[in-house]
Design a protein around this motif. Structure first.
Motif, PDB file in Angstrom:
ATOM      1  N   ARG A  48       1.169  -1.296  -0.284  1.00 55.01           N
ATOM      2  CA  ARG A  48       0.000  -0.129  -0.011  1.00 55.01           C
ATOM      3  C   ARG A  48       1.106   1.167  -0.079  1.00 55.01           C
ATOM      4  N   ASP A  83      -0.163   6.305   3.734  1.00 57.88           N
ATOM      5  CA  ASP A  83      -1.148   6.481   3.828  1.00 57.88           C
ATOM      6  C   ASP A  83      -0.743   7.575   5.376  1.00 57.88           C
ATOM      7  N   ARG A 129      -4.544  13.431   3.527  1.00 59.94           N
ATOM      8  CA  ARG A 129      -3.658  11.592   3.855  1.00 59.94           C
ATOM      9  C   ARG A 129      -4.135  10.640   2.884  1.00 59.94           C
ATOM     10  N   MET A 169      -8.051   0.932  -2.416  1.00 59.74           N
ATOM     11  CA  MET A 169      -8.661   0.550  -0.704  1.00 59.74           C
ATOM     12  C   MET A 169     -10.266   1.294  -1.099  1.00 59.74           C
ATOM     13  N   GLU A 183     -11.710   2.204   1.601  1.00 62.17           N
ATOM     14  CA  GLU A 183     -12.106   3.099   2.938  1.00 62.17           C
ATOM     15  C   GLU A 183     -12.923   3.921   3.538  1.00 62.17           C
ATOM     16  N   ASP A 236     -10.597   2.410   8.933  1.00 64.17           N
ATOM     17  CA  ASP A 236     -11.875   3.450   8.503  1.00 64.17           C
ATOM     18  C   ASP A 236     -12.837   4.000   7.886  1.00 64.17           C
ATOM     19  N   ARG A 238     -11.310   6.902  15.154  1.00 66.13           N
ATOM     20  CA  ARG A 238     -10.812   5.796  15.350  1.00 66.13           C
ATOM     21  C   ARG A 238      -9.348   5.728  16.538  1.00 66.13           C
TER      22      ARG A 238
HETATM   23 MG    MG Z   1      -6.693   2.976   6.453  1.00 62.71          MG
END
Ligand code: MG
Ligand code: PEP
Length: 363
Positions: free
Chosen positions: A128, A131, A149, A220, A222, A246, A256
């Motif tokens: 990935r 991030d 982000r 993703m 999310e 997420d 979170r």
């Molecule tokens: Mg995430």
């Protein structure tokens, strides 16, 4: 609880060490204590039911589930493969990238990623791209979770993004590589990312540098926007990863990292169950593979719900790997499909969770 606070705990104080979530709870309430005791009992039950850790993740009624590992540091890859993980379903590159406190150069990144692929010994690795923003507290009143982000950050820092992409492509000759874009919320962002990928590849061609031209590129799911539009994105991507960590935070409006609302964070909330059901239904006709890589896949009852909703590819942390494999081997996929139909009609998270727990931990 952080390390300095831990040093303040005097001897004899009751502590719960939750290695799964990485938290220590000092002087737990009776309710919390009961909950953890019952979880420990349930875990033991599952352990008794299935001891086969080297066996394949196949359900009682013969459905093969793909089970990958989530990895944060390159050193963990060899251990994951040695303990039987069949793929690295999520490699979070930001941890290695920012480890030294300064940006690594392209050659050292190529070295790192090549080492990861060699350690994976032919198992596919889903890298990935960076991030930033996860778990970072807000600064200057800006909440990183709702700001620049993931892919947004990379599109604003294209030199860094191109360097990482070039390194991943160059390393790709060492083993099956997949590139995953995080925090995608618009097709415009996805198109912009593809343009940069095309630029990086033609630059490598120009420099006569070898790479695998067939590296799949995925996104993703999310953000609520991606969950609602994943079918529209499908023609532009090779695969999807569903990031429930997420997705739940954005769907239920629960930060979170904020402990004061942690008790409201439930994968059994009807909004989440409906959202996942919708994602599955939108993606199924596209034929694009999807792996669930959030923590929802790492807890046996919520992972069982994912199977019930139709998802047959999960990726979990190394800690959770054995217990999820045990859960898979002890349930009937057909029964979970029926159960999902039932819980999709339930109003309260607690009721849905209760009925799933009874099924997964049945004696
Ligand atoms: Mg995430
Ligand atoms: C997720 O959001 O579910 C996920 C896997 O990504 P991260 O936890 O790294 O944000």
């Amino acid at each position: 609880m952080g390390a300095p606070e831990l040093a303040d705990v005097s001897s004899g104080v009751l502590l719960i060490v939750d290695g799964d979530r990485g938290v220590v709870i000092s002087l737990p309430s009776n309710e919390t204590l009961q909950e953890y005791r019952s979880r420990a009992r349930e875990d033991k039950k599952l352990r008794r039911k299935s001891r086969v850790s080297t066996a394949a993740p196949v359900t009682e009624d013969g459905v093969r589930i793909s089970l990958g590992a989530n990895i944060n540091f390159s050193e963990e890859v060899a251990a994951a493969i040695a303990s039987g993980c069949e793929s690295v379903g999520l490699y979070r590159t930001e941890f290695d990238f920012f480890r030294e406190g300064k940006q690594p150069d392209e050659e050292s990144l190529v070295g790192d990623y090549s080492l990861v692929l060699k350690s994976a010994k032919g198992a596919p690795v889903t890298f990935r791209t960076i991030d930033v923003g996860i778990d970072q507290k807000s600064w200057d009143g800006v909440n990183m979770n709702l700001g620049v982000r993931g892919l947004r950050f990379c599109l604003e820092n294209t030199d860094l993004f191109k360097k990482q992409l070039r390194s991943l492509y160059r390393a790709s000759i060492n083993g099956p590589t997949r590139i995953l874009l995080p925090f995608v919320s618009t097709i415009d962002d996805l198109e912009a990312a593809h343009e940069i990928i095309a630029e990086v590849r033609s630059d490598l061609d120009f420099r006569h540098q070898r790479y695998d031209p067939k590296v799949p590129v995925g996104v993703m799911i999310e953000t609520p926007a991606a969950a609602q539009t994943c079918d529209l994105m499908a023609s532009r991507v090779d695969f999807f990863c569903l990031g429930t960590n997420d997705l739940i935070q954005y769907y239920l409006v629960i930060d979170r990292s904020d402990q004061s609302v942690a008790h409201l964070y439930s994968p059994f909330h009807p909004a989440i169950l409906r959202c996942l059901h919708q994602v599955y239904s939108l993606l199924q006709p596209t034929g694009k593979p999807v792996t669930v890589c959030g923590e929802m896949a790492a807890d046996p009852p919520s992972a069982a719900v994912l199977l019930g909703l139709g998802f047959t590819s999960l990726s979990v942390s190394l800690v959770a790997y054995p217990r999820i494999k045990r859960m898979i081997r002890s349930v009937s996929f057909g029964q979970l499909r029926q159960l999902a139909g039932q819980i999709l009609k339930m109003q309260k998270p607690k009721d849905a969770e209760e009925i799933v727990r009874r099924t997964v931990y049945r004696s």
